[in-house]
Design a protein around this motif. Structure first.
Motif, short mmCIF file in Angstrom:
data_model
loop_
_atom_site.label_atom_id
_atom_site.label_comp_id
_atom_site.label_asym_id
_atom_site.label_seq_id
_atom_site.Cartn_x
_atom_site.Cartn_y
_atom_site.Cartn_z
N VAL A 11 0.64 11.73 -10.23
CA VAL A 11 0.32 10.58 -11.08
C VAL A 11 1.60 10.05 -11.72
O VAL A 11 1.85 8.83 -11.72
CB VAL A 11 -0.72 10.98 -12.15
N TRP A 13 4.77 10.46 -10.70
CA TRP A 13 5.67 9.85 -9.70
C TRP A 13 5.16 8.49 -9.24
O TRP A 13 5.92 7.54 -9.08
CB TRP A 13 5.83 10.78 -8.48
N MET A 14 3.84 8.44 -9.00
CA MET A 14 3.26 7.19 -8.51
C MET A 14 3.41 6.08 -9.56
O MET A 14 3.79 4.95 -9.23
CB MET A 14 1.77 7.41 -8.20
N THR A 15 3.13 6.43 -10.83
CA THR A 15 3.26 5.43 -11.90
C THR A 15 4.69 4.91 -11.97
O THR A 15 4.93 3.69 -12.02
CB THR A 15 2.86 6.05 -13.24
N ALA A 17 7.03 5.04 -9.60
CA ALA A 17 7.40 4.30 -8.39
C ALA A 17 6.79 2.90 -8.42
O ALA A 17 7.47 1.91 -8.10
CB ALA A 17 6.93 5.06 -7.15
N VAL B 142 4.63 12.34 -2.47
CA VAL B 142 5.68 11.61 -3.20
C VAL B 142 6.69 11.06 -2.20
O VAL B 142 7.15 9.91 -2.34
CB VAL B 142 6.37 12.53 -4.24
N ILE B 145 5.24 8.03 -0.82
CA ILE B 145 5.37 6.93 -1.78
C ILE B 145 6.78 6.35 -1.69
O ILE B 145 6.96 5.12 -1.61
CB ILE B 145 5.11 7.41 -3.22
N LEU B 146 7.78 7.26 -1.69
CA LEU B 146 9.17 6.79 -1.69
C LEU B 146 9.47 6.02 -0.41
O LEU B 146 10.12 4.97 -0.44
CB LEU B 146 10.12 7.97 -1.84
N VAL B 149 7.89 2.66 -0.74
CA VAL B 149 8.60 1.82 -1.70
C VAL B 149 9.92 1.31 -1.10
O VAL B 149 10.26 0.12 -1.22
CB VAL B 149 8.85 2.62 -3.01
N PHE B 211 1.74 -2.38 -0.88
CA PHE B 211 1.88 -0.93 -1.05
C PHE B 211 0.75 -0.22 -0.32
O PHE B 211 0.99 0.71 0.46
CB PHE B 211 1.86 -0.55 -2.54
N SER B 234 -4.92 10.84 -6.68
CA SER B 234 -3.98 10.53 -7.76
C SER B 234 -3.40 9.13 -7.58
O SER B 234 -3.23 8.37 -8.54
CB SER B 234 -2.83 11.54 -7.76
N ILE B 235 -3.08 8.79 -6.32
CA ILE B 235 -2.46 7.49 -6.03
C ILE B 235 -3.43 6.37 -6.33
O ILE B 235 -3.10 5.39 -7.02
CB ILE B 235 -2.04 7.44 -4.54
N LEU B 237 -5.98 6.47 -8.15
CA LEU B 237 -6.28 6.44 -9.60
C LEU B 237 -5.23 5.63 -10.35
O LEU B 237 -5.55 4.81 -11.21
CB LEU B 237 -6.34 7.87 -10.14
N VAL B 238 -3.97 5.87 -10.01
CA VAL B 238 -2.89 5.13 -10.69
C VAL B 238 -3.02 3.63 -10.41
O VAL B 238 -2.93 2.80 -11.33
CB VAL B 238 -1.51 5.66 -10.25
N PHE B 242 -3.72 0.66 -13.13
CA PHE B 242 -2.92 -0.56 -13.32
C PHE B 242 -3.83 -1.78 -13.40
O PHE B 242 -3.69 -2.62 -14.28
CB PHE B 242 -1.93 -0.73 -12.15
#
Lengths: 164, 370
Positions: A11, A13-15, A17, B142, B145-146, B149, B211, B234-235, B237-238, B242
Motif C-alpha cells: 500500500v 509503495w503503491m501510494t 508510486a 512493487v 509497479i515500478l 511507472v 496504469f 492492495s493496489i 485498494l490504493v 485515490f
C-alpha cells in the motif's frame, strides 16, 4: 486469507508510486499533451472554417464569372445584331443610291439622245432644205422657162412645204 | 459483446473453481500423505503465482529430482523494526534449508522474527504467531509497479516531447498510437461523465487508466515471472482510495445535500428514521470498495483461469499417466490461448470500467443543482 488482505508495504509503495506518477506525468506529460491536442484541434477547426470561407469566396467568384460571361455573351449578340442591321441598312442605302444614279444616268442619256436626235433632225432639215432649194433651183431653172409653169411650181412647192 | 465475454468468463471461472476444488483438494491431501512423491498441487501453484513474492521466479531446473534448482531474480528486502530501525538485504539470503537469515524467518512469503530458539511458533490452524517486522520490501508486485511507472514515464514523456517538437502537426510514431487512447479517455469517459469541469480530473483519469491497462498487460506477458499487479488487492485498494479522496475533496454542496437530504424521496424515508441518508452514506464508502474488488477479482480470476487450464495438463498426467497429460494439453493450451486473448480484452475493459466509474463519481461530486 492472504489473497484479500492488503499488505502495508505494498500500500505504501503503491501510494508513493502513484503520487509520483500523478505529479510528474500531470506536470510534464498530461498538461502539455492535452494543451497541445486542444491547440491543434482549434487550429484544425479554424482551418476548416477558413477552407469553408474560401470555398464560399470561390463559389461567389465563380458565379460572378458566370455573370460576366453571360453579360459578355449578351453584348456580343447585341453587337452582332447591330452590325447585321447596319449591314442591311448600308446595303439598302447603296441600292437606292445606285438606283437613283442609274435612273439619273439613263435620264441624262435619254436627254442627250433626244438632243442629238433633234440636232440630227435639224441638220437633216437644213440639208433637205438646201437640197430642196438646189432641186428647186434646178427645177425652177428648168420650169421657169415658162411663166405658167413657174406659177404652178411655186403653188405646188408652197403646198408641199406646208405639209412638212 | 462486452456482456457476452463477461458471461463466458463467469462460466469459465465457475468451471475452473470446480476443477480446482475437485483436483486441487485431492492433490493437497495426497501430497500431505506422501510428501516425498513431490506431486503437483494446482491450488498451491496458482496461489504462489497470484500472491506477492520476495523474488521473481523465472523457472525451475531439474524439477522433481534431488538436484532441483530454482532460477530466481532476488529482490531487496526492506524491514523496519522498532529496535533495529531499517534493515536492507537481498532476498537470496533466505535461500537456505530453514529459510532464515539473521533473526528473521520467511514462511510462505511472510517474514517473521524467530523466537528465542530461532523457531517459528504455530497455532492450531498452522498459522505462525511470531512477531512480524514492518515489511517494506521491493517485492515482485512493487517491481511490477515500478516497471509500469517507468514505462509510463517513458511512453508519455516521449509523447509530450514529440508534441513540443511537432507542435500543431499530425501525430507520428508512438504519439499516433497513444493519442487516440488519450482522446478516448477525454471524449468517451471524462467529458460525458463529468461535464464541463472535466479538465481538472484529466491527469488522474489518464494516469489511472494507463496504469491499470499497462499493469494488466504486464501480467499477461509469460516467462517474466507472472506479475499480478492489478490482481493484488492492495493496489486496487490504493487506486480506489485515490478516487474516493478526490471525489470527497472536490465535491460541492449539492453532493452532500444529495447524500443527507436526497431530493425526490418521500420525507418519511428521512424522518424520523434517517433511512435514506444512512444508505447514501454507506453508498459513499461502498463505491470505492466495489471499485477495489471488481478490478482485483477480474484480474485475479483471469490469472487463475489461465493457470488452471495449464494445471489440468499436469493433473491429468498425474492421475492417468503421461499419455492423458499430453492428450489434455491440446485442449488445455487451446483454452489458455483463448483465455489469453480474452484477458487482453479484459485488460483494456477493466481499465476502462475503473476510469469510467471514477469519472462518474467525480461527475456526481461536481454536478450542479438542476
Amino acid at each position: 486469507m492472504d489473497l484479500v488482505q492488503p499488505g502495508l508495504g505494498l500500500v505504501i509503495w503503491m501510494t508513493l508510486a502513484f503520487l509520483v506518477v500523478l505529479f510528474l506525468l500531470g506536470k510534464f506529460a498530461w498538461k502539455p499533451i492535452l494543451t497541445m491536442i486542444r491547440e491543434r484541434e482549434e487550429s484544425i477547426e479554424d482551418a476548416l472554417k477558413e477552407a469553408e470561407k474560401a470555398k464560399d469566396a470561390i463559389r461567389k467568384l465563380k458565379s460572378d464569372n458566370e455573370q460576366l460571361l453571360n453579360e459578355a455573351r449578351q453584348e456580343r449578340e447585341e453587337i452582332v445584331k447591330s452590325a447585321r442591321e447596319m449591314k442591311s441598312r448600308i446595303l439598302a442605302e447603296a441600292e437606292t443610291k445606285a438606283n437613283e444614279k442609274g435612273d439619273k444616268i439613263i435620264a441624262e442619256a435619254r436627254e442627250q439622245i433626244n438632243a442629238e436626235k433633234s440636232a440630227a433632225i435639224n441638220e437633216l432639215k437644213n440639208q433637205v432644205a438646201a437640197l430642196s432649194i438646189e432641186i428647186a433651183e434646178k427645177i425652177v431653172k428648168q420650169e421657169l422657162a415658162s411663166n405658167d409653169k413657174q406659177k404652178e411650181l411655186i403653188q405646188n412647192a408652197l403646198e408641199s412645204s406646208k405639209l412638212n | 459483446m462486452r456482456f457476452n465475454s463477461l458471461n463466458t468468463k463467469t462460466v469459465a471461472i465457475r468451471i475452473a473453481f470446480a476443477l480446482l476444488f475437485i483436483f486441487g483438494s485431492n492433490y493437497a491431501s495426497a501430497s500431505n500423505e506422501n510428501n516425498e512423491e513431490n506431486d503437483f498441487n494446482a491450488g498451491e501453484m496458482i496461489m504462489h503465482h497470484i500472491l506477492d513474492a520476495h523474488e521473481i521466479h523465472l523457472f525451475t531446473l531439474n524439477e522433481g529430482t534431488p538436484e532441483e534448482h530454482h532460477i530466481n531474480i532476488p529482490l531487496p528486502i526492506i524491514l523496519y523494526t522498532d529496535d533495529r530501525g531499517v534493515e536492507v538485504f537481498s532476498s537470496s539470503k533466505f535461500h537456505n534449508a530453514d529459510h532464515s537469515y539473521d533473526r528473521y524467518i520467511m514462511h510462505h512469503e511472510k517474514i517473521y522474527i524467530a523466537d528465542a530458539d530461532g523457531q517459528l511458533v504455530f497455532d492450531e490452524k498452522e498459522h505462525a504467531i511470531n512477531e512480524k517486522p514492518i515489511d517494506l520490501s521491493i517485492t515482485k508486485t512493487v517491481t511490477g509497479i515500478l516497471i509500469t511507472v517507468i514505462l509510463m514515464f517513458f511512453l508519455f514523456g516521449g509523447m509530450a516531447k514529440s508534441y513540443k517538437k511537432r507542435r500543431g502537426q499530425a501525430p507520428k510514431g508512438v504519439q499516433s498510437f497513444l493519442e487516440p487512447l488519450v482522446l478516448f479517455v477525454r471524449d468517451e469517459i471524462a467529458k460525458p461523465s463529468i461535464g464541463h469541469k472535466y479538465e481538472r480530473y484529466m491527469p488522474f483519469l489518464l494516469s489511472v487508466f494507463f496504469f491499470i491497462w499497462i499493469a494488466n498487460l504486464l501480467g499477461l506477458i509469460p516467462f517474466i515471472g507472472g506479475f499480478n499487479v492489478t490482481g493484488n488487492i492492495s493496489i486496487t485498494l490504493v487506486l480506489a482510495t485515490f478516487t474516493f479522496v478526490i471525489t470527497t475533496f472536490t465535491s460541492n454542496k449539492n453532493y452532500w445535500i444529495h447524500i443527507f437530504n436526497t431530493p425526490g424521496v418521500p420525507w418519511w424515508l428521512k424522518l424520523p428514521v434517517p433511512l435514506m441518508p444512512v444508505i447514501e452514506l454507506f453508498g459513499m464508502f461502498i463505491k470505492p470498495v466495489v471499485l477495489t474488488l471488481r478490478l482485483f477479482a477480474n484480474i485475479t480470476a483471469g490469472h487463475i483461469i489461465i493457470l488452471s487450464f495449464v494445471s489440468l495438463i499436469f493433473i491429468f498426467g498425474n492421475l492417468f499417466g503421461d499419455g492423458a497429460g499430453y492428450g489434455v494439453s491440446i485442449v488445455s493450451i487451446a483454452f489458455s490461448i483463448f483465455m489469453n486473448f480474452l484477458e487482453l480484452l479484459v485488460a483494456f475493459l477493466q481499465a476502462y470500467v475503473f476510469t469510467l466509474l471514477s469519472a462518474l463519481y467525480f461527475g456526481a461530486a461536481v454536478e450542479e443543482h438542476h
